[in-house]
Design a protein around this motif. Sequence first.
Motif, PDB file in Angstrom:
ATOM      1  N   GLN A   1       0.835  -1.059   0.133  1.00 17.96           N
ATOM      2  CA  GLN A   1      -0.120  -0.186  -0.090  1.00 17.96           C
ATOM      3  C   GLN A   1       0.976   1.234   0.025  1.00 17.96           C
ATOM      4  O   GLN A   1       2.065   0.998   0.239  1.00 17.96           O
ATOM      5  CB  GLN A   1      -0.608  -0.008   1.296  1.00 17.96           C
ATOM      6  CG  GLN A   1      -1.848  -1.178   1.351  1.00 17.96           C
ATOM      7  CD  GLN A   1      -2.488  -1.027   2.925  1.00 17.96           C
ATOM      8  OE1 GLN A   1      -1.774  -1.426   3.747  1.00 17.96           O
ATOM      9  NE2 GLN A   1      -3.860  -0.469   2.930  1.00 17.96           N
ATOM     10  N   SER A   2       0.519   2.374  -0.149  1.00 27.07           N
ATOM     11  CA  SER A   2       1.125   3.725  -0.067  1.00 27.07           C
ATOM     12  C   SER A   2       1.311   4.013   1.299  1.00 27.07           C
ATOM     13  O   SER A   2       0.539   3.159   2.388  1.00 27.07           O
ATOM     14  CB  SER A   2       0.320   4.707  -0.648  1.00 27.07           C
ATOM     15  OG  SER A   2      -0.611   5.059  -0.002  1.00 27.07           O
ATOM     16  N   ALA A   3       2.588   4.572   1.756  1.00 26.09           N
ATOM     17  CA  ALA A   3       2.802   4.898   2.843  1.00 26.09           C
ATOM     18  C   ALA A   3       1.534   5.544   3.765  1.00 26.09           C
ATOM     19  O   ALA A   3       1.217   5.299   4.840  1.00 26.09           O
ATOM     20  CB  ALA A   3       4.146   5.654   3.228  1.00 26.09           C
ATOM     21  N   ALA A   4       0.965   6.458   2.979  1.00 27.02           N
ATOM     22  CA  ALA A   4      -0.152   7.255   3.574  1.00 27.02           C
ATOM     23  C   ALA A   4      -1.420   6.309   3.791  1.00 27.02           C
ATOM     24  O   ALA A   4      -1.742   6.318   4.953  1.00 27.02           O
ATOM     25  CB  ALA A   4      -0.589   8.204   2.582  1.00 27.02           C
ATOM     26  N   GLU A   5      -1.647   5.317   3.144  1.00 27.48           N
ATOM     27  CA  GLU A   5      -2.726   4.481   3.387  1.00 27.48           C
ATOM     28  C   GLU A   5      -2.266   3.709   4.622  1.00 27.48           C
ATOM     29  O   GLU A   5      -3.258   3.196   5.402  1.00 27.48           O
ATOM     30  CB  GLU A   5      -2.758   3.289   1.949  1.00 27.48           C
ATOM     31  CG  GLU A   5      -3.715   4.061   1.054  1.00 27.48           C
ATOM     32  CD  GLU A   5      -3.563   3.276  -0.178  1.00 27.48           C
ATOM     33  OE1 GLU A   5      -4.387   3.438  -1.116  1.00 27.48           O
ATOM     34  OE2 GLU A   5      -2.905   2.145  -0.143  1.00 27.48           O
ATOM     35  N   ILE A   6      -1.294   3.199   4.775  1.00 25.79           N
ATOM     36  CA  ILE A   6      -0.745   2.429   5.854  1.00 25.79           C
ATOM     37  C   ILE A   6      -0.868   3.137   7.175  1.00 25.79           C
ATOM     38  O   ILE A   6      -1.297   2.602   8.152  1.00 25.79           O
ATOM     39  CB  ILE A   6       0.907   1.899   5.614  1.00 25.79           C
ATOM     40  CG1 ILE A   6       0.932   0.774   4.474  1.00 25.79           C
ATOM     41  CG2 ILE A   6       1.520   1.442   6.854  1.00 25.79           C
ATOM     42  CD1 ILE A   6       2.423   0.579   4.163  1.00 25.79           C
ATOM     43  N   ILE A   7      -0.303   4.352   7.227  1.00 25.56           N
ATOM     44  CA  ILE A   7      -0.561   5.322   8.448  1.00 25.56           C
ATOM     45  C   ILE A   7      -1.997   5.542   8.586  1.00 25.56           C
ATOM     46  O   ILE A   7      -2.482   5.107   9.863  1.00 25.56           O
ATOM     47  CB  ILE A   7       0.163   6.590   7.967  1.00 25.56           C
ATOM     48  CG1 ILE A   7       1.518   6.321   8.133  1.00 25.56           C
ATOM     49  CG2 ILE A   7      -0.301   7.440   9.342  1.00 25.56           C
ATOM     50  CD1 ILE A   7       2.338   7.559   7.699  1.00 25.56           C
ATOM     51  N   GLN A   8      -2.867   5.696   7.510  1.00 27.01           N
ATOM     52  CA  GLN A   8      -4.318   5.937   7.887  1.00 27.01           C
ATOM     53  C   GLN A   8      -4.985   4.627   8.590  1.00 27.01           C
ATOM     54  O   GLN A   8      -5.750   4.683   9.611  1.00 27.01           O
ATOM     55  CB  GLN A   8      -4.963   6.530   6.839  1.00 27.01           C
ATOM     56  CG  GLN A   8      -4.961   8.123   6.460  1.00 27.01           C
ATOM     57  CD  GLN A   8      -5.082   8.464   5.136  1.00 27.01           C
ATOM     58  OE1 GLN A   8      -6.117   7.870   4.521  1.00 27.01           O
ATOM     59  NE2 GLN A   8      -4.324   9.225   4.425  1.00 27.01           N
ATOM     60  N   GLU A   9      -4.679   3.647   7.796  1.00 23.82           N
ATOM     61  CA  GLU A   9      -5.432   2.377   8.137  1.00 23.82           C
ATOM     62  C   GLU A   9      -5.039   1.743   9.653  1.00 23.82           C
ATOM     63  O   GLU A   9      -6.015   1.334  10.306  1.00 23.82           O
ATOM     64  CB  GLU A   9      -5.067   1.284   7.119  1.00 23.82           C
ATOM     65  CG  GLU A   9      -5.955   0.143   7.273  1.00 23.82           C
ATOM     66  CD  GLU A   9      -5.380  -0.899   5.995  1.00 23.82           C
ATOM     67  OE1 GLU A   9      -5.726  -0.721   4.867  1.00 23.82           O
ATOM     68  OE2 GLU A   9      -4.795  -1.929   6.319  1.00 23.82           O
ATOM     69  N   MET A  10      -3.715   1.987   9.942  1.00 23.24           N
ATOM     70  CA  MET A  10      -3.341   1.602  11.194  1.00 23.24           C
ATOM     71  C   MET A  10      -4.024   2.512  12.615  1.00 23.24           C
ATOM     72  O   MET A  10      -4.480   1.792  13.297  1.00 23.24           O
ATOM     73  CB  MET A  10      -1.668   1.663  11.351  1.00 23.24           C
ATOM     74  CG  MET A  10      -1.095   0.629  10.476  1.00 23.24           C
ATOM     75  SD  MET A  10       0.866   0.780  10.898  1.00 23.24           S
ATOM     76  CE  MET A  10       0.744   0.251  12.691  1.00 23.24           C
ATOM     77  N   PHE A  11      -4.178   3.743  12.158  1.00 18.46           N
ATOM     78  CA  PHE A  11      -4.736   4.499  13.322  1.00 18.46           C
ATOM     79  C   PHE A  11      -6.173   4.379  13.314  1.00 18.46           C
ATOM     80  O   PHE A  11      -7.047   4.481  14.286  1.00 18.46           O
ATOM     81  CB  PHE A  11      -4.228   6.081  13.123  1.00 18.46           C
ATOM     82  CG  PHE A  11      -2.791   6.208  13.721  1.00 18.46           C
ATOM     83  CD1 PHE A  11      -2.534   6.431  15.128  1.00 18.46           C
ATOM     84  CD2 PHE A  11      -1.756   6.201  13.073  1.00 18.46           C
ATOM     85  CE1 PHE A  11      -1.336   6.432  15.689  1.00 18.46           C
ATOM     86  CE2 PHE A  11      -0.540   6.191  13.285  1.00 18.46           C
ATOM     87  CZ  PHE A  11      -0.183   6.309  14.779  1.00 18.46           C
ATOM     88  N   LYS A  12      -6.632   4.337  12.202  1.00 16.06           N
ATOM     89  CA  LYS A  12      -8.235   3.945  12.003  1.00 16.06           C
ATOM     90  C   LYS A  12      -8.645   2.608  12.728  1.00 16.06           C
ATOM     91  O   LYS A  12      -9.432   2.637  13.586  1.00 16.06           O
ATOM     92  CB  LYS A  12      -8.729   4.107  10.366  1.00 16.06           C
ATOM     93  CG  LYS A  12     -10.244   4.093  10.224  1.00 16.06           C
ATOM     94  CD  LYS A  12     -10.777   4.496   8.865  1.00 16.06           C
ATOM     95  CE  LYS A  12     -11.899   4.240   8.721  1.00 16.06           C
ATOM     96  NZ  LYS A  12     -12.147   2.680   8.304  1.00 16.06           N
ATOM     97  N   GLU A  13      -7.963   1.694  12.498  1.00 16.66           N
ATOM     98  CA  GLU A  13      -8.150   0.440  13.023  1.00 16.66           C
ATOM     99  C   GLU A  13      -7.743   0.713  14.453  1.00 16.66           C
ATOM    100  O   GLU A  13      -8.604  -0.290  15.227  1.00 16.66           O
ATOM    101  CB  GLU A  13      -7.035  -0.540  12.531  1.00 16.66           C
ATOM    102  CG  GLU A  13      -7.429  -1.341  11.362  1.00 16.66           C
ATOM    103  CD  GLU A  13      -6.231  -2.254  10.888  1.00 16.66           C
ATOM    104  OE1 GLU A  13      -6.328  -2.873   9.666  1.00 16.66           O
ATOM    105  OE2 GLU A  13      -5.401  -2.579  11.780  1.00 16.66           O
ATOM    106  N   ALA A  14      -6.908   1.201  14.866  1.00 12.62           N
ATOM    107  CA  ALA A  14      -6.647   1.197  16.218  1.00 12.62           C
ATOM    108  C   ALA A  14      -7.839   1.967  17.019  1.00 12.62           C
ATOM    109  O   ALA A  14      -8.256   1.515  18.229  1.00 12.62           O
ATOM    110  CB  ALA A  14      -5.446   2.151  16.618  1.00 12.62           C
ATOM    111  N   GLU A  15      -8.476   3.073  16.492  1.00 11.18           N
ATOM    112  CA  GLU A  15      -9.603   3.318  17.025  1.00 11.18           C
ATOM    113  C   GLU A  15     -10.615   2.527  17.260  1.00 11.18           C
ATOM    114  O   GLU A  15     -11.532   2.568  18.122  1.00 11.18           O
ATOM    115  CB  GLU A  15      -9.968   4.881  16.619  1.00 11.18           C
ATOM    116  CG  GLU A  15      -9.063   6.068  16.514  1.00 11.18           C
ATOM    117  CD  GLU A  15      -9.638   7.165  16.078  1.00 11.18           C
ATOM    118  OE1 GLU A  15     -10.697   7.584  16.762  1.00 11.18           O
ATOM    119  OE2 GLU A  15      -9.100   7.943  15.170  1.00 11.18           O
ATOM    120  N   GLU A  16     -11.115   1.870  16.212  1.00 11.44           N
ATOM    121  CA  GLU A  16     -12.018   0.842  16.183  1.00 11.44           C
ATOM    122  C   GLU A  16     -11.927  -0.355  17.028  1.00 11.44           C
ATOM    123  O   GLU A  16     -12.804  -0.578  17.756  1.00 11.44           O
ATOM    124  CB  GLU A  16     -12.316   0.033  14.549  1.00 11.44           C
ATOM    125  CG  GLU A  16     -12.733   1.228  13.667  1.00 11.44           C
ATOM    126  CD  GLU A  16     -12.654   0.802  12.145  1.00 11.44           C
ATOM    127  OE1 GLU A  16     -12.556   1.450  11.164  1.00 11.44           O
ATOM    128  OE2 GLU A  16     -12.060  -0.446  11.959  1.00 11.44           O
TER     129      GLU A  16
END
Lengths: 322, 322
Positions: free
Chosen positions: A287-302
């Motif tokens: 994935q792009s670096a930006a997608e990786i970052i967003q996905e990790m933090f979104k998942e963490a909140e969920e």
Amino acid sequence: MINVCEILGTRYPIIQGAMARIAECNLAAAVSNGGGLGIIASGGESADWLRQQIQKTREMTDQPFGVNLMLLAPNVEELIEVICEERVPVVTTGAGNPGKYIAKMKEHGIKVVPVVANVALAMRVERAGADAVVAEGTEAGGHIGETTTMALVPQIADAVKIPVIAAGGIADGRGVAAAYMLGAKGIQVGTRFLVAKECIVAQGYKDAILKAKDSSTVATGRSTGHPVRVIKNKLAREILSLEKKNEDVEKINELCTGTLAAAVRDGDADHGNIMSGQIAGLVKKEQSAAEIIQEMFKEAEEIYEDRNHICRAGSSISGNGK
Amino acid sequence: MINVCEILGTRYPIIQGAMARIAECNLAAAVSNGGGLGIIASGGESADWLRQQIQKTREMTDQPFGVNLMLLAPNVEELIEVICEERVPVVTTGAGNPGKYIAKMKEHGIKVVPVVANVALAMRVERAGADAVVAEGTEAGGHIGETTTMALVPQIADAVKIPVIAAGGIADGRGVAAAYMLGAKGIQVGTRFLVAKECIVAQGYKDAILKAKDSSTVATGRSTGHPVRVIKNKLAREILSLEKKNEDVEKINELCTGTLAAAVRDGDADHGNIMSGQIAGLVKKEQSAAEIIQEMFKEAEEIYEDRNHICRAGSSISGNGK
């Protein structure tokens, strides 16, 4: 306590791990543009190379980024000169105590965030003026200590007042949320960024990460006192076999010569030194670096919210309500 | 999914770790009376001893408890006979695949919860009918695998449908909350129960745990393929030195003979084999087993709420809101 985003000047409290020969301007700029702190790894590189990489990164992003200093590098003082002249926003350090260099870097407005693998070093770098520490567990890739993230982060959090950033074993939102529970205020991620689209490592290296399982890594070099976590391939098995026979360090070094380049440039899955964390088993796509970052933090909140739900249902953290 | 408290029949989703020569009726009953699942460790013991311990435990508690089966024990089938006859509520297993014994135990109404250190074994025991698995990281004390709790728990949680119970590196509420974020539905705790008031281990052993730091443990036996995490004392250094010299396993075994008894019975801090997890550095006081359990889960809830507060302040998990 000042928070990690304020120290780093980033949108997300995440630092990209320093990976020698891999973490250059392309990955660093992509991570910084994605809201994290991209890092240029200067270990094994010349001062000229570093200056060029810093300037290229600046052309590719207007966001803050950092440089990692490998303190055992013979040209470390020269590299620090470049870092100070270029006023790099943040420096992370590895392989020792940066104490004597901290004051100079801070005079140039540089934030200093040493990577440490034990409580004693965390306390020493805090006294020397570090802005935060990365507490790196033995599950991380590359050069490692012996204590795990789960055991290390709370013990360092108890010992220092500066923010603790957790590293080792973090590749999705579960790891992010767990790191926060342990007392971390931010995270450092290496292995998952290896497969970032912007990461220049050869496809064979990326494929080795993508197909790794939970038990695909091993620590070589324990017998010589410098453990390095890598994918357990043909080369790793040969190194371990020499170590078991108590062969001279020279012979082991000879076997390793050129193997990082074989991994990084040629993607040689058998004879390359493919550094990777134990968490590679969770890394399943590029994935792009930006997608990786967003996905990790979104998942963490969920995940955080989901566990709360489990809690309220009375089935977990607080017992079953009987 | 059925929850861990329902499987164990306990108030809290916590299992006491099996510690050979240490985990007998006194500790097991205290943990069970405290709302967790106390465990009698049967490794190295006779069938008669086990029957006696089960009966004593029943005299000391009316709560469910369990027995740990060390699968390499030569008398394992005899021990299983006793467990079935006595209808022990729960069995945890170590050192291998209990697959061929699971059906028999389940016929006797016994819940089976194998301790595993990798994804492949977790999947095998699920197929064989296990009710849950304990995913044990390399930071745990005693006999260990190589993958850390942080890396292991999410990978096993992704691979199996039965509940995952996290072990290794958990000694306070931070570890409990982190384990839940990683996907665990319960925890197993060993090291902190070593200093429970009801634990019969010698005071010298308890003192070694209480004064341990983050880097006080080491894994011996890696060279022979059977790593064991212990306090890094005189004995541990001697073992490591023999291993480094590639001495025969027999010579190492000779050095180790009687050293567990020296630790457990005599509290010999220099020559005893003091098994301990890396998290010993967080263990600072003797308490009753019930206090330990209540404190850990209370802390976990507080930490969970505290992190939520940090979240809302916009300074951490979700970035700083810039």
